[in-house]
Design a protein around this motif. Structure first.
Motif, PDB file in Angstrom:
ATOM      1  N   MET A   1      10.888 -10.063   0.139  1.00 40.65           N
ATOM      2  CA  MET A   1      11.604  -9.015  -0.524  1.00 40.65           C
ATOM      3  C   MET A   1      11.018  -8.743  -1.905  1.00 40.65           C
ATOM      4  O   MET A   1      11.010  -7.601  -2.331  1.00 40.65           O
ATOM      5  CB  MET A   1      13.080  -9.371  -0.634  1.00 40.65           C
ATOM      6  N   ASP A   2      10.568  -9.768  -2.572  1.00 38.46           N
ATOM      7  CA  ASP A   2       9.968  -9.571  -3.891  1.00 38.46           C
ATOM      8  C   ASP A   2       8.749  -8.654  -3.796  1.00 38.46           C
ATOM      9  O   ASP A   2       8.528  -7.820  -4.668  1.00 38.46           O
ATOM     10  CB  ASP A   2       9.564 -10.908  -4.513  1.00 38.46           C
ATOM     11  N   ALA A   3       7.972  -8.811  -2.730  1.00 31.46           N
ATOM     12  CA  ALA A   3       6.784  -7.976  -2.560  1.00 31.46           C
ATOM     13  C   ALA A   3       7.177  -6.518  -2.391  1.00 31.46           C
ATOM     14  O   ALA A   3       6.547  -5.626  -2.968  1.00 31.46           O
ATOM     15  CB  ALA A   3       5.971  -8.463  -1.365  1.00 31.46           C
ATOM     16  N   ALA A   4       8.212  -6.252  -1.621  1.00 26.93           N
ATOM     17  CA  ALA A   4       8.684  -4.877  -1.436  1.00 26.93           C
ATOM     18  C   ALA A   4       9.193  -4.310  -2.758  1.00 26.93           C
ATOM     19  O   ALA A   4       8.913  -3.149  -3.090  1.00 26.93           O
ATOM     20  CB  ALA A   4       9.769  -4.825  -0.369  1.00 26.93           C
ATOM     21  N   LEU A   5       9.902  -5.100  -3.523  1.00 23.23           N
ATOM     22  CA  LEU A   5      10.375  -4.652  -4.844  1.00 23.23           C
ATOM     23  C   LEU A   5       9.209  -4.354  -5.776  1.00 23.23           C
ATOM     24  O   LEU A   5       9.243  -3.372  -6.521  1.00 23.23           O
ATOM     25  CB  LEU A   5      11.290  -5.707  -5.464  1.00 23.23           C
ATOM     26  N   ARG A   6       8.183  -5.197  -5.736  1.00 22.23           N
ATOM     27  CA  ARG A   6       7.004  -4.951  -6.584  1.00 22.23           C
ATOM     28  C   ARG A   6       6.336  -3.636  -6.208  1.00 22.23           C
ATOM     29  O   ARG A   6       5.918  -2.869  -7.081  1.00 22.23           O
ATOM     30  CB  ARG A   6       6.009  -6.103  -6.480  1.00 22.23           C
ATOM     31  N   LEU A   7       6.250  -3.355  -4.911  1.00 19.58           N
ATOM     32  CA  LEU A   7       5.642  -2.098  -4.465  1.00 19.58           C
ATOM     33  C   LEU A   7       6.466  -0.903  -4.943  1.00 19.58           C
ATOM     34  O   LEU A   7       5.919   0.102  -5.400  1.00 19.58           O
ATOM     35  CB  LEU A   7       5.506  -2.077  -2.940  1.00 19.58           C
ATOM     36  N   LEU A   8       7.789  -1.008  -4.835  1.00 16.92           N
ATOM     37  CA  LEU A   8       8.653   0.071  -5.309  1.00 16.92           C
ATOM     38  C   LEU A   8       8.526   0.245  -6.817  1.00 16.92           C
ATOM     39  O   LEU A   8       8.452   1.375  -7.317  1.00 16.92           O
ATOM     40  CB  LEU A   8      10.106  -0.205  -4.918  1.00 16.92           C
ATOM     41  N   ASP A   9       8.491  -0.857  -7.539  1.00 15.25           N
ATOM     42  CA  ASP A   9       8.329  -0.797  -9.001  1.00 15.25           C
ATOM     43  C   ASP A   9       6.997  -0.164  -9.396  1.00 15.25           C
ATOM     44  O   ASP A   9       6.896   0.480 -10.434  1.00 15.25           O
ATOM     45  CB  ASP A   9       8.437  -2.184  -9.624  1.00 15.25           C
ATOM     46  N   ALA A  10       5.989  -0.348  -8.553  1.00 16.46           N
ATOM     47  CA  ALA A  10       4.666   0.206  -8.836  1.00 16.46           C
ATOM     48  C   ALA A  10       4.571   1.687  -8.471  1.00 16.46           C
ATOM     49  O   ALA A  10       3.533   2.306  -8.672  1.00 16.46           O
ATOM     50  CB  ALA A  10       3.599  -0.589  -8.081  1.00 16.46           C
ATOM     51  N   GLY A  11       5.655   2.250  -7.918  1.00 10.66           N
ATOM     52  CA  GLY A  11       5.652   3.680  -7.620  1.00 10.66           C
ATOM     53  C   GLY A  11       5.571   4.039  -6.158  1.00 10.66           C
ATOM     54  O   GLY A  11       5.511   5.228  -5.824  1.00 10.66           O
ATOM     55  N   ALA A  12       5.551   3.056  -5.280  1.00 13.21           N
ATOM     56  CA  ALA A  12       5.516   3.358  -3.855  1.00 13.21           C
ATOM     57  C   ALA A  12       6.823   4.013  -3.434  1.00 13.21           C
ATOM     58  O   ALA A  12       7.891   3.698  -3.962  1.00 13.21           O
ATOM     59  CB  ALA A  12       5.294   2.084  -3.039  1.00 13.21           C
ATOM     60  N   THR A  13       6.742   4.942  -2.507  1.00 15.26           N
ATOM     61  CA  THR A  13       7.943   5.581  -1.974  1.00 15.26           C
ATOM     62  C   THR A  13       8.441   4.793  -0.767  1.00 15.26           C
ATOM     63  O   THR A  13       7.695   3.979  -0.193  1.00 15.26           O
ATOM     64  CB  THR A  13       7.649   7.016  -1.523  1.00 15.26           C
ATOM     65  N   LEU A  14       9.683   5.033  -0.373  1.00 14.47           N
ATOM     66  CA  LEU A  14      10.208   4.355   0.811  1.00 14.47           C
ATOM     67  C   LEU A  14       9.374   4.699   2.031  1.00 14.47           C
ATOM     68  O   LEU A  14       9.117   3.839   2.877  1.00 14.47           O
ATOM     69  CB  LEU A  14      11.679   4.730   1.040  1.00 14.47           C
ATOM     70  N   GLU A  15       8.956   5.953   2.132  1.00 10.93           N
ATOM     71  CA  GLU A  15       8.115   6.367   3.261  1.00 10.93           C
ATOM     72  C   GLU A  15       6.728   5.740   3.192  1.00 10.93           C
ATOM     73  O   GLU A  15       6.105   5.484   4.214  1.00 10.93           O
ATOM     74  CB  GLU A  15       7.985   7.895   3.302  1.00 10.93           C
ATOM     75  N   GLY A  16       6.251   5.497   1.974  1.00 12.77           N
ATOM     76  CA  GLY A  16       4.906   4.969   1.790  1.00 12.77           C
ATOM     77  C   GLY A  16       4.782   3.465   1.975  1.00 12.77           C
ATOM     78  O   GLY A  16       3.682   2.943   2.128  1.00 12.77           O
ATOM     79  N   ILE A  17       5.897   2.767   1.968  1.00 11.95           N
ATOM     80  CA  ILE A  17       5.859   1.321   2.153  1.00 11.95           C
ATOM     81  C   ILE A  17       5.706   1.008   3.635  1.00 11.95           C
ATOM     82  O   ILE A  17       6.338   1.638   4.481  1.00 11.95           O
ATOM     83  CB  ILE A  17       7.128   0.667   1.585  1.00 11.95           C
ATOM     84  N   ALA A  23       3.299  -7.247   3.518  1.00  9.78           N
ATOM     85  CA  ALA A  23       2.665  -8.520   3.854  1.00  9.78           C
ATOM     86  C   ALA A  23       1.458  -8.779   2.959  1.00  9.78           C
ATOM     87  O   ALA A  23       1.278  -9.898   2.454  1.00  9.78           O
ATOM     88  CB  ALA A  23       2.257  -8.528   5.333  1.00  9.78           C
ATOM     89  N   ALA A  24       0.653  -7.756   2.736  1.00  6.62           N
ATOM     90  CA  ALA A  24      -0.527  -7.914   1.877  1.00  6.62           C
ATOM     91  C   ALA A  24      -0.098  -8.251   0.449  1.00  6.62           C
ATOM     92  O   ALA A  24      -0.682  -9.141  -0.184  1.00  6.62           O
ATOM     93  CB  ALA A  24      -1.371  -6.651   1.902  1.00  6.62           C
ATOM     94  N   GLU A  25       0.922  -7.563  -0.050  1.00  2.00           N
ATOM     95  CA  GLU A  25       1.413  -7.830  -1.411  1.00  2.00           C
ATOM     96  C   GLU A  25       1.953  -9.249  -1.530  1.00  2.00           C
ATOM     97  O   GLU A  25       1.796  -9.904  -2.557  1.00  2.00           O
ATOM     98  CB  GLU A  25       2.502  -6.805  -1.772  1.00  2.00           C
ATOM     99  N   ALA A  26       2.582  -9.732  -0.456  1.00  2.00           N
ATOM    100  CA  ALA A  26       3.158 -11.085  -0.469  1.00  2.00           C
ATOM    101  C   ALA A  26       2.122 -12.157  -0.171  1.00  2.00           C
ATOM    102  O   ALA A  26       2.384 -13.348  -0.372  1.00  2.00           O
ATOM    103  CB  ALA A  26       4.299 -11.173   0.541  1.00  2.00           C
ATOM    104  N   GLY A  27       0.966 -11.753   0.331  1.00  2.00           N
ATOM    105  CA  GLY A  27      -0.071 -12.728   0.678  1.00  2.00           C
ATOM    106  C   GLY A  27       0.223 -13.484   1.965  1.00  2.00           C
ATOM    107  O   GLY A  27      -0.161 -14.646   2.107  1.00  2.00           O
ATOM    108  N   VAL A  28       0.907 -12.818   2.891  1.00  2.00           N
ATOM    109  CA  VAL A  28       1.249 -13.430   4.181  1.00  2.00           C
ATOM    110  C   VAL A  28       0.848 -12.485   5.304  1.00  2.00           C
ATOM    111  O   VAL A  28       0.494 -11.334   5.061  1.00  2.00           O
ATOM    112  CB  VAL A  28       2.770 -13.741   4.279  1.00  2.00           C
ATOM    113  N   GLY A  29       0.939 -12.955   6.515  1.00  3.76           N
ATOM    114  CA  GLY A  29       0.653 -12.118   7.674  1.00  3.76           C
ATOM    115  C   GLY A  29       1.867 -11.284   8.053  1.00  3.76           C
ATOM    116  O   GLY A  29       3.002 -11.586   7.670  1.00  3.76           O
ATOM    117  N   LYS A  30       1.621 -10.219   8.816  1.00  4.31           N
ATOM    118  CA  LYS A  30       2.722  -9.361   9.267  1.00  4.31           C
ATOM    119  C   LYS A  30       3.767 -10.135  10.060  1.00  4.31           C
ATOM    120  O   LYS A  30       4.956  -9.851   9.957  1.00  4.31           O
ATOM    121  CB  LYS A  30       2.192  -8.213  10.130  1.00  4.31           C
TER     122      LYS A  30
END
Length: 69
Positions: A1-17, A23-30
């Motif tokens: 969840m932290d990775a998703a929050l970081r992406l949103l904070d960086a400007g990603a849209t809900l559609e763009g996530i 997974a890449a942001e969190a450093g884990v596999g899908k």
């Protein structure tokens, strides 16, 4: 969840996530993401629900929003 929050904070849209992006942001596999959430919508719903601040308690143990209804 932290990775998703970081992406949103960086400007990603809900559609763009994407699960891949989270997974890449969190450093884990899908598969690690899919073990906990069945799809992107479930992940984002969990992120939004958990990022909401808790309702404040009113003296006497009642929730302010429940007290005011």
């Amino acid at each position: 969840m932290d990775a998703a929050l970081r992406l949103l904070d960086a400007g990603a849209t809900l559609e763009g996530i994407s699960i891949e992006g989270v997974a890449a942001e969190a450093g884990v596999g899908k598969a690690t993401i899919y073990r906990r959430w069945p799809n992107k919508e479930a992940l984002l719903l969990d992120v939004l629900v958990r990022s909401e601040p808790p309702e404040p308690e009113y003296p006497g143990g009642r929730c302010v929003t429940r007290w005011s209804r």
